[in-house]
Design an enzyme around this catalytic site. Sequence first.
Site, PDB file in Angstrom:
ATOM      1  N   CYS A  54       0.839  -1.210   0.000  1.00 30.73           N
ATOM      2  CA  CYS A  54       0.000   0.000   0.000  1.00 30.73           C
ATOM      3  C   CYS A  54       0.872   1.258   0.000  1.00 30.73           C
ATOM      4  O   CYS A  54       1.781   1.387   0.815  1.00 30.73           O
ATOM      5  CB  CYS A  54      -0.904  -0.016   1.231  1.00 30.73           C
ATOM      6  SG  CYS A  54      -1.713   1.566   1.533  1.00 30.73           S
ATOM      7  N   CYS A  57       0.379   3.199   3.604  1.00 25.01           N
ATOM      8  CA  CYS A  57       0.721   2.639   4.916  1.00 25.01           C
ATOM      9  C   CYS A  57       2.030   3.249   5.431  1.00 25.01           C
ATOM     10  O   CYS A  57       2.889   3.653   4.650  1.00 25.01           O
ATOM     11  CB  CYS A  57       0.866   1.121   4.815  1.00 25.01           C
ATOM     12  SG  CYS A  57      -0.674   0.217   5.043  1.00 25.01           S
ATOM     13  N   HIS A 117      -4.376   0.118   7.975  1.00 29.30           N
ATOM     14  CA  HIS A 117      -4.863  -0.076   6.613  1.00 29.30           C
ATOM     15  C   HIS A 117      -6.295  -0.606   6.578  1.00 29.30           C
ATOM     16  O   HIS A 117      -7.019  -0.402   5.608  1.00 29.30           O
ATOM     17  CB  HIS A 117      -3.919  -1.063   5.905  1.00 29.30           C
ATOM     18  CG  HIS A 117      -4.208  -1.278   4.467  1.00 29.30           C
ATOM     19  ND1 HIS A 117      -3.800  -0.381   3.496  1.00 29.30           N
ATOM     20  CD2 HIS A 117      -4.868  -2.272   3.809  1.00 29.30           C
ATOM     21  CE1 HIS A 117      -4.198  -0.833   2.300  1.00 29.30           C
ATOM     22  NE2 HIS A 117      -4.842  -1.964   2.476  1.00 29.30           N
ATOM     23  N   ASN A 155     -13.243  10.515  -1.012  1.00 18.44           N
ATOM     24  CA  ASN A 155     -13.927   9.552  -1.876  1.00 18.44           C
ATOM     25  C   ASN A 155     -13.754   8.215  -1.203  1.00 18.44           C
ATOM     26  O   ASN A 155     -12.630   7.800  -0.965  1.00 18.44           O
ATOM     27  CB  ASN A 155     -13.260   9.447  -3.247  1.00 18.44           C
ATOM     28  CG  ASN A 155     -13.396  10.728  -4.024  1.00 18.44           C
ATOM     29  OD1 ASN A 155     -14.429  11.366  -3.992  1.00 18.44           O
ATOM     30  ND2 ASN A 155     -12.333  11.102  -4.716  1.00 18.44           N
ATOM     31  N   SER A 163      -8.971   5.262  -5.008  1.00 20.76           N
ATOM     32  CA  SER A 163      -7.884   4.499  -5.617  1.00 20.76           C
ATOM     33  C   SER A 163      -7.219   3.529  -4.644  1.00 20.76           C
ATOM     34  O   SER A 163      -6.436   2.688  -5.054  1.00 20.76           O
ATOM     35  CB  SER A 163      -6.839   5.473  -6.151  1.00 20.76           C
ATOM     36  OG  SER A 163      -6.351   6.279  -5.092  1.00 20.76           O
ATOM     37  N   HIS A 166      -6.852   2.161   1.894  1.00 23.91           N
ATOM     38  CA  HIS A 166      -6.310   2.747   3.127  1.00 23.91           C
ATOM     39  C   HIS A 166      -7.134   4.007   3.456  1.00 23.91           C
ATOM     40  O   HIS A 166      -7.343   4.845   2.584  1.00 23.91           O
ATOM     41  CB  HIS A 166      -4.836   3.110   2.930  1.00 23.91           C
ATOM     42  CG  HIS A 166      -4.141   3.387   4.220  1.00 23.91           C
ATOM     43  ND1 HIS A 166      -3.182   2.555   4.764  1.00 23.91           N
ATOM     44  CD2 HIS A 166      -4.299   4.399   5.105  1.00 23.91           C
ATOM     45  CE1 HIS A 166      -2.789   3.055   5.917  1.00 23.91           C
ATOM     46  NE2 HIS A 166      -3.453   4.169   6.147  1.00 23.91           N
ATOM     47  N   HIS A 168      -8.337   7.371   3.871  1.00 19.07           N
ATOM     48  CA  HIS A 168      -7.715   8.665   3.567  1.00 19.07           C
ATOM     49  C   HIS A 168      -8.716   9.624   2.964  1.00 19.07           C
ATOM     50  O   HIS A 168      -9.745   9.231   2.435  1.00 19.07           O
ATOM     51  CB  HIS A 168      -6.541   8.488   2.597  1.00 19.07           C
ATOM     52  CG  HIS A 168      -6.975   8.051   1.225  1.00 19.07           C
ATOM     53  ND1 HIS A 168      -7.296   6.749   0.919  1.00 19.07           N
ATOM     54  CD2 HIS A 168      -7.161   8.754   0.073  1.00 19.07           C
ATOM     55  CE1 HIS A 168      -7.643   6.673  -0.351  1.00 19.07           C
ATOM     56  NE2 HIS A 168      -7.585   7.873  -0.893  1.00 19.07           N
ATOM     57  N   GLN A 170      -8.755  13.897   1.114  1.00 16.42           N
ATOM     58  CA  GLN A 170      -7.914  14.812   0.354  1.00 16.42           C
ATOM     59  C   GLN A 170      -8.250  16.257   0.685  1.00 16.42           C
ATOM     60  O   GLN A 170      -9.324  16.551   1.207  1.00 16.42           O
ATOM     61  CB  GLN A 170      -8.129  14.595  -1.141  1.00 16.42           C
ATOM     62  CG  GLN A 170      -7.781  13.221  -1.645  1.00 16.42           C
ATOM     63  CD  GLN A 170      -7.664  13.231  -3.161  1.00 16.42           C
ATOM     64  OE1 GLN A 170      -7.008  14.085  -3.745  1.00 16.42           O
ATOM     65  NE2 GLN A 170      -8.320  12.288  -3.802  1.00 16.42           N
ATOM     66  N   HIS A 298     -20.587  23.219   7.144  1.00 13.69           N
ATOM     67  CA  HIS A 298     -21.380  21.983   7.046  1.00 13.69           C
ATOM     68  C   HIS A 298     -20.658  20.960   6.198  1.00 13.69           C
ATOM     69  O   HIS A 298     -19.816  21.306   5.377  1.00 13.69           O
ATOM     70  CB  HIS A 298     -22.758  22.277   6.441  1.00 13.69           C
ATOM     71  CG  HIS A 298     -22.697  22.857   5.052  1.00 13.69           C
ATOM     72  ND1 HIS A 298     -22.471  24.202   4.811  1.00 13.69           N
ATOM     73  CD2 HIS A 298     -22.805  22.285   3.836  1.00 13.69           C
ATOM     74  CE1 HIS A 298     -22.467  24.432   3.506  1.00 13.69           C
ATOM     75  NE2 HIS A 298     -22.654  23.281   2.884  1.00 13.69           N
ATOM     76  N   PHE A 314     -27.718   5.676 -10.468  1.00 17.92           N
ATOM     77  CA  PHE A 314     -26.955   6.313 -11.540  1.00 17.92           C
ATOM     78  C   PHE A 314     -27.559   7.674 -11.826  1.00 17.92           C
ATOM     79  O   PHE A 314     -28.777   7.821 -11.848  1.00 17.92           O
ATOM     80  CB  PHE A 314     -26.989   5.456 -12.813  1.00 17.92           C
ATOM     81  CG  PHE A 314     -26.119   4.236 -12.727  1.00 17.92           C
ATOM     82  CD1 PHE A 314     -24.757   4.319 -12.971  1.00 17.92           C
ATOM     83  CD2 PHE A 314     -26.663   3.008 -12.381  1.00 17.92           C
ATOM     84  CE1 PHE A 314     -23.941   3.198 -12.879  1.00 17.92           C
ATOM     85  CE2 PHE A 314     -25.862   1.876 -12.286  1.00 17.92           C
ATOM     86  CZ  PHE A 314     -24.493   1.975 -12.536  1.00 17.92           C
TER      87      PHE A 314
HETATM   88  P1  H2U Z   1      -8.528   8.985  -3.956  1.00 18.17           P
HETATM   89  O1  H2U Z   1      -8.996   9.696  -2.704  1.00 18.17           O
HETATM   90  O2  H2U Z   1      -9.458   9.239  -5.100  1.00 18.17           O
HETATM   91  O3  H2U Z   1      -8.278   7.550  -3.703  1.00 18.17           O
HETATM   92  O4  H2U Z   1      -7.123   9.604  -4.338  1.00 18.17           O
HETATM   93  C1  H2U Z   1      -5.968   9.398  -3.570  1.00 18.17           C
HETATM   94  C2  H2U Z   1      -4.951  10.474  -3.883  1.00 18.17           C
HETATM   95  O5  H2U Z   1      -3.684  10.063  -3.365  1.00 18.17           O
HETATM   96  C3  H2U Z   1      -4.779  10.705  -5.370  1.00 18.17           C
HETATM   97  O6  H2U Z   1      -5.065  12.069  -5.613  1.00 18.17           O
HETATM   98  C4  H2U Z   1      -2.684  10.447  -4.243  1.00 18.17           C
HETATM   99  C5  H2U Z   1      -3.320  10.387  -5.622  1.00 18.17           C
HETATM  100  O7  H2U Z   1      -2.739  11.325  -6.487  1.00 18.17           O
HETATM  101  N1  H2U Z   1      -1.541   9.552  -4.093  1.00 18.17           N
HETATM  102  C6  H2U Z   1      -0.288  10.080  -3.870  1.00 18.17           C
HETATM  103  O8  H2U Z   1      -0.140  11.292  -3.800  1.00 18.17           O
HETATM  104  N2  H2U Z   1       0.787   9.247  -3.737  1.00 18.17           N
HETATM  105  C7  H2U Z   1       0.697   7.885  -3.817  1.00 18.17           C
HETATM  106  O9  H2U Z   1       1.708   7.207  -3.708  1.00 18.17           O
HETATM  107  C8  H2U Z   1      -0.618   7.235  -4.028  1.00 18.17           C
HETATM  108  C9  H2U Z   1      -1.784   8.149  -4.200  1.00 18.17           C
HETATM  109 ZN    ZN Z   2      -2.271   0.964   3.816  1.00 19.74          ZN
END
Ligand code: H2U
Ligand code: ZN
Length: 357
Positions: A54, A57, A117, A155, A163, A166, A168, A170, A298, A314
């Site tokens: 991962c 991690c 994770h 997301n 993606s 784990h 997370h 943004q 909010h 959808f």
């Molecule tokens: P998601 O929240 O859509 O999964 O996106 C994860 C973000 O993490 C994505 O914008 C970043 C991707 O660019 N990322 C990194 O910066 N480094 C990594 O090694 C994996 C993912």
């Molecule tokens: Zn992880």
Amino acid sequence: MTIEAVSRAGLPHRRMNPLTGEWVLVSPQRTLRPWQGRRESPVAGERPAYDPSCNLCPRNRRASGAVNPDYRESYVFTNDFPALLPHTESSAGDRHPLFRSESVPGACRVICYSPRHDLTLAEMEVPDIRRVVSLWSEQTEELGRVYRWVQIFENKGIIMGCSNPHPHGQIWAGGFLPNEPYKEDLRQREYRSRRGAPLLQDAAGFESAQRVRIVAENGHWLAWVPFWAVWPFETLLAPREHRPRMTDLSDAEKDGLASILKILLVRYDNLFETEFPYTMGWHGAPTDGGDHPHWQVHAHFYPPLLRSATVRKFMVGYEMLAEAQRDITPEQAAERLAGLPDVHWRHKPAKKHDGKP
Ligand code: H2U
Ligand code: ZN
């Protein structure tokens, strides 16, 4: 007939979202239609607490080659593939109304909620969720000093394009007001100048009194399915007191936020006994130095699932070409969510056997 009666009778009607000015078509009579389309795969298999492959991690190498520290709580880093960059060339400005554009500076970060994770926010302990709340506030403060809009979001789930499992979220911060907050800014400003109170504080007050769309509540916060919700189990989460930004919350309100998040997210997971997918994010007053008393901080939760862990809604056809539409009413959705247990389905006591096979 009142609109409540029309809705209870299962008849089609429209409702308006006062935050955006957009309408949604509600068609409760359609909830029984058969579904033979695509099914999503249900819960992902159990995950290990640490996954050597991962990117997020602790101690692991990311896609960029950078190595994560051995972090023990939550951890923020600059996105290795940022959608916005701090330095851009300034553009020449508008040439023709048909071809407007502007260059924009910004920054993108990733927040790993936990070193584990295998956890999601829903399964994290309240004190650990509280650390994520502090981080959201600190990041808003720090990036807000430089940028006009700090968008915190998550997301969650493959179905939402996430993606990596784990846990997370943004942060994308930019020197411009994006479309959604632009609409909300306009509408909240208009509402306050007409009615003298912040739109969302009024909305929370009505919900608190009517008690038909509440999903979870405590002394500081209210989570409800908005009257105008588009997604089947969409919710809004807002403080009871007037707080324009995340950074205006008191410590007690931040504690309250961590505990209501736990309840809301456990109920979401329990709805279809899955790791409930969604896009969630925070909106608050723009960080441009202004006061913006019309704003109320909010969070929006937009989950795509409709009737099981495998059947999603959808947004196509009429939604793309005309306007959003939903089948189950917001009141029905709220009632289902509010009735769910506060213990996560993964941790509920095993069923006792009665001796029969
Ligand atoms: P998601 O929240 O859509 O999964 O996106 C994860 C973000 O993490 C994505 O914008 C970043 C991707 O660019 N990322 C990194 O910066 N480094 C990594 O090694 C994996 C993912
Ligand atoms: Zn992880």
